[in-house]
Structure formats: C-alpha cells, structure tokens
Design a protein around this motif. Structure first.
Motif, short mmCIF file in Angstrom:
data_model
loop_
_atom_site.label_atom_id
_atom_site.label_comp_id
_atom_site.label_asym_id
_atom_site.label_seq_id
_atom_site.Cartn_x
_atom_site.Cartn_y
_atom_site.Cartn_z
N LEU A 96 1.01 -1.24 -0.11
CA LEU A 96 -0.02 -0.07 0.17
C LEU A 96 1.06 1.27 0.05
O LEU A 96 1.82 1.40 0.82
CB LEU A 96 -0.86 -0.05 1.24
CG LEU A 96 -1.92 -1.15 1.44
CD1 LEU A 96 -2.40 -0.95 2.76
CD2 LEU A 96 -2.80 -1.02 0.42
N SER A 97 0.75 2.24 -0.84
CA SER A 97 1.33 3.38 -1.21
C SER A 97 0.59 4.49 -1.51
O SER A 97 -0.65 4.40 -2.01
CB SER A 97 2.62 3.18 -1.74
OG SER A 97 2.08 3.25 -3.09
N MET A 98 1.25 5.70 -1.40
CA MET A 98 0.47 7.02 -1.91
C MET A 98 1.65 7.84 -2.73
O MET A 98 2.89 7.59 -2.29
CB MET A 98 -0.03 7.84 -0.60
CG MET A 98 0.82 8.43 0.51
SD MET A 98 0.66 9.96 1.06
CE MET A 98 1.37 10.90 -0.36
N VAL A 99 1.18 8.49 -3.61
CA VAL A 99 2.02 9.24 -4.49
C VAL A 99 1.33 10.58 -4.72
O VAL A 99 0.34 10.68 -5.01
CB VAL A 99 2.19 8.62 -6.02
CG1 VAL A 99 2.96 9.43 -6.64
CG2 VAL A 99 2.88 7.24 -5.92
N LEU A 100 2.44 11.57 -4.30
CA LEU A 100 1.57 12.89 -4.24
C LEU A 100 2.50 13.81 -5.42
O LEU A 100 3.68 14.04 -5.24
CB LEU A 100 1.84 13.69 -2.83
CG LEU A 100 1.47 15.09 -2.80
CD1 LEU A 100 0.03 15.23 -3.33
CD2 LEU A 100 1.68 15.49 -1.41
N ALA A 101 1.86 14.29 -6.31
CA ALA A 101 2.63 15.11 -7.29
C ALA A 101 3.07 16.33 -6.69
O ALA A 101 2.44 16.99 -5.86
CB ALA A 101 1.62 15.36 -8.66
N ILE A 102 4.25 16.71 -7.23
CA ILE A 102 5.09 17.82 -6.66
C ILE A 102 4.74 19.02 -7.74
O ILE A 102 5.33 18.79 -9.10
CB ILE A 102 6.64 17.79 -6.39
CG1 ILE A 102 6.52 16.65 -5.16
CG2 ILE A 102 7.04 18.98 -6.17
CD1 ILE A 102 7.97 16.15 -4.90
N ASP A 103 4.19 20.20 -7.50
CA ASP A 103 4.04 21.43 -8.44
C ASP A 103 5.07 22.21 -8.09
O ASP A 103 5.22 22.69 -7.00
CB ASP A 103 2.54 21.83 -8.23
CG ASP A 103 2.37 23.00 -9.08
OD1 ASP A 103 3.40 23.49 -9.82
OD2 ASP A 103 1.18 23.30 -9.33
N VAL A 104 6.10 22.42 -9.18
CA VAL A 104 7.11 23.19 -8.85
C VAL A 104 6.54 24.51 -8.73
O VAL A 104 7.31 25.40 -7.95
CB VAL A 104 8.11 23.09 -10.18
CG1 VAL A 104 9.28 24.21 -9.90
CG2 VAL A 104 8.67 21.67 -10.18
N ALA A 105 5.67 25.21 -9.34
CA ALA A 105 5.09 26.59 -9.34
C ALA A 105 4.57 26.68 -7.60
O ALA A 105 4.92 27.54 -6.87
CB ALA A 105 4.01 26.76 -10.07
N GLU A 106 4.13 25.77 -7.13
CA GLU A 106 3.68 25.94 -5.76
C GLU A 106 4.80 25.66 -4.80
O GLU A 106 4.90 26.38 -3.78
CB GLU A 106 2.75 24.66 -5.57
CG GLU A 106 2.36 24.30 -3.95
CD GLU A 106 1.37 25.54 -3.46
OE1 GLU A 106 1.11 25.57 -2.25
OE2 GLU A 106 0.65 26.01 -4.24
N LEU A 107 6.06 25.19 -5.29
CA LEU A 107 7.16 25.27 -4.20
C LEU A 107 7.81 26.53 -4.24
O LEU A 107 8.14 27.14 -3.41
CB LEU A 107 8.23 24.27 -4.87
CG LEU A 107 8.15 22.69 -4.70
CD1 LEU A 107 9.21 21.95 -5.44
CD2 LEU A 107 8.20 22.48 -3.03
N GLY A 108 7.71 27.15 -5.51
CA GLY A 108 8.15 28.69 -5.81
C GLY A 108 7.61 29.63 -4.67
O GLY A 108 8.15 30.48 -4.07
N GLN A 109 6.11 29.42 -4.76
CA GLN A 109 5.22 30.37 -3.93
C GLN A 109 5.51 30.15 -2.33
O GLN A 109 5.79 31.05 -1.45
CB GLN A 109 3.91 29.93 -4.19
CG GLN A 109 3.44 30.50 -5.49
CD GLN A 109 2.09 29.92 -5.82
OE1 GLN A 109 1.40 29.74 -5.05
NE2 GLN A 109 1.37 30.31 -7.18
N LEU A 110 5.83 28.61 -2.09
CA LEU A 110 5.95 28.41 -0.72
C LEU A 110 7.34 29.03 -0.24
O LEU A 110 7.75 29.42 0.70
CB LEU A 110 5.97 26.97 -0.42
CG LEU A 110 6.59 26.62 0.97
CD1 LEU A 110 5.28 27.00 1.72
CD2 LEU A 110 6.53 24.79 0.80
N LEU A 111 8.74 28.92 -1.14
CA LEU A 111 9.63 29.43 -0.85
C LEU A 111 9.85 30.87 -0.49
O LEU A 111 10.65 31.41 0.04
CB LEU A 111 10.71 29.10 -1.96
CG LEU A 111 11.14 27.64 -1.92
CD1 LEU A 111 11.71 27.12 -3.03
CD2 LEU A 111 12.05 27.23 -0.65
N MET A 112 8.73 31.60 -1.16
CA MET A 112 8.78 33.34 -1.13
C MET A 112 8.65 33.56 0.52
O MET A 112 8.68 34.68 0.81
CB MET A 112 7.73 33.74 -2.19
CG MET A 112 8.20 33.76 -3.49
SD MET A 112 7.07 34.17 -4.47
CE MET A 112 6.99 36.20 -4.32
#
Length: 296
Positions: A96-112
């Motif tokens: 059993l596993s889960m996979v969460l897509a990583i949105d690079v644009a979302e990462l950029g907003q978070l890093l701000m």
C-alpha cells in the motif's frame, strides 16, 4: 510509531478501491495497492513524493537503486524513466502506498514565504532519493489521506496540507534540489531545461551538442551535470523517453511496432525492437499480447 504505521496503511487501504492505482479527491494524490510482488516494470515518474504504508518497493535509475518502506519516503525531483519493483506484497498484507505530485510552481510560492538559504556548494547528487520519514511529515501525510476520504475536506483542507507536506520536504536533509528547481537557478535548473527540451522534441534527431545548445552550456558540461543529477547520460535519458512514449502508443493507441518506432524517432525498427525488449523485458508484440491477457 507502530500505531502511525498501522493508521497510514489503513487509510491508504480505505482509499485504494482496487488493484493498482486509484485517484483520490485530492488533486495530484493517488494511492496504490498490490497483492503480490511485481516487476521490474518500466514507468516514467513525474516529480512526486512517495510514501509506503505497508510493504516495500524499489526504484532504479541508471546505477542508483532506492528501496523504501514505511519508515522512509521517496522524492523524485525531475521527470525520470524508472525501473520499479514491488518487493513485499501478499493478499494478507498487500503493498500500500501513496504518491503525491509535486507542483514546482507551488514550491516557488512556498519558498517566497521561507527564509533564504545559501546555494549548496555543489550540485545535488541525484534527482531521486530516500530519506527517513520524520514524525511531523508522517502526521501531515496521515491528515491528507484522512481529508481525501471526504470530497469537501479534500477541497477545503487538502491544499493547505499539501503545502505543509512540501514545507517539511524542503526542510528535510535532501531538499536542496527541490529548492534549486523552484528558484530556477543552479545546476538542477539546467538539467530541468534539458529534460523539457528532450520531452518536447524527442521524435527529432538529437545529439548532445544540440541539447546542450538549447540550454546554453557546453556538451561536456551538460554530460557531467546531467549524469550527476539523473544517473543517466542525456542520450540514455532520451532513449528511455522514446521507449516509454512508444510503449504507450502500442498499448493504448494500438499502433504497430514499426509505426510507433517511426513516431518516436527510431530509423531502424529492428533496433527499436531490441531496445524495447531490453527496457521492458518483452518484445512489442509480446507486450501487446500480455496487455490483452490482463484486460480480457
């Protein structure tokens, strides 16, 4: 920790309605179930976070193999053609596993919103890694899976929990490449641009010099940083992208091997068949027959 493990497996199992992959109400979140060991099988990973609730899995790119279980998580920071294996699975205790897509644009907003950190002294050594899962990250994953059980919670609470998960991954022991990608700087970004160029032009006749020119570096420099990050040379990566695209065309569009080979840029059908078998373990015709057998 055992209770959290059991809870993680139970929550994934409630969402995994059948064998294989299941989309959830949270955009970008999938769960996976398997009742027997599988593989190796070829799959093209997009940037993602993978967490196992039960069982064990391995992913291989080039000479690098990452094995992970419920004590760890896998991050894939770039689109990568991977050879995967489900190592531990049974009907009594399914994988059993889960996979969460990583949105690079979302990462950029978070890093701000996060404190600036200095550039790493050297390029991150790989685009795929396994780390020990910390309690706060595990807790956020559990809450995301719980939210995924209800469409309203998934819509209202899901985005905030995903942001929290990305925050913990960025702060983890190997978050430097994700930071580099989101900020669009460093060696990682050159590799991203090269990958994007190959994915957009994979059917064309490409060599290392052409790919390097598209990202503004020398061929020798691209060879070095690309293999450092992905574990593959640019041409090895291009070949695997072509084979994965052809595999999809053959199995989902019903194309013959010759037509698929031509569409993805192979000039020699015999060379295509040899490399297809080397990559997927089956000739194109055998792959079609196996697919027909599983869907009959």
């Amino acid at each position: 920790m055992t209770t959290q493990r059991d809870s993680l497996a139970a929550r994934i199992e409630r969402l995994a309605v059948g064998e294989g992959s299941t989309e959830t109400a949270v955009p970008g979140l999938r769960v996976f179930r398997a009742t027997e060991p599988v593989g190796p099988f070829a799959v093209e990973y997009q940037p993602c976070l993978c967490v196992v609730g039960q069982g064990r899995k391995a992913a291989t790119v080039g000479a690098q193999t990452c094995e992970y279980d419920p004590d760890q998580y896998l991050v894939v920071a770039l689109p990568l053609p991977v050879s995967a294996r489900i190592i531990e699975a049974s009907r009594e205790q399914p994988f059993l596993s889960m996979v969460l897509a990583i949105d690079v644009a979302e990462l950029g907003q978070l890093l701000m919103a996060m404190p600036d950190e200095p550039e790493p002294e050297r390029a991150p050594s790989t685009a795929m890694w396994v780390s020990s899962i910390e309690p706060r990250l595990r807790d956020a994953v559990l809450r995301l899976l719980q939210a995924a059980e209800d469409p309203t919670e998934a819509r209202v609470l899901g985005p905030g929990i995903v942001r929290e998960i990305l925050f913990h991954v960025l702060g983890g022991d190997q978050g430097a490449l994700l930071r580099s990608l989101a900020l669009r700087n460093g060696h990682g970004q050159r590799v991203v641009r090269a990958i994007r160029f190959m994915q957009d032009h994979y059917e064309q006749a490409l060599d290392v010099a052409t790919i390097a020119k598209s990202v503004g570096v020398s061929a020798s420099r691209l060879q070095h940083v690309f293999k450092d990050v992905t574990g593959l040379s640019p041409i090895q990566y291009l070949k695997r992208v072509r084979l994965h695209r052809a595999h999809v065309m053959i199995l989902t569009e019903g194309l013959g091997a010759g037509e698929a080979a031509f569409r993805v840029g192979y000039g020699s059908p015999s060379q295509f068949s040899r490399e297809f078998k080397r990559q997927f373990g089956l000739s194109p015709s055998h792959a079609v027959r196996e697919q027909q057998g599983t869907t009959a």
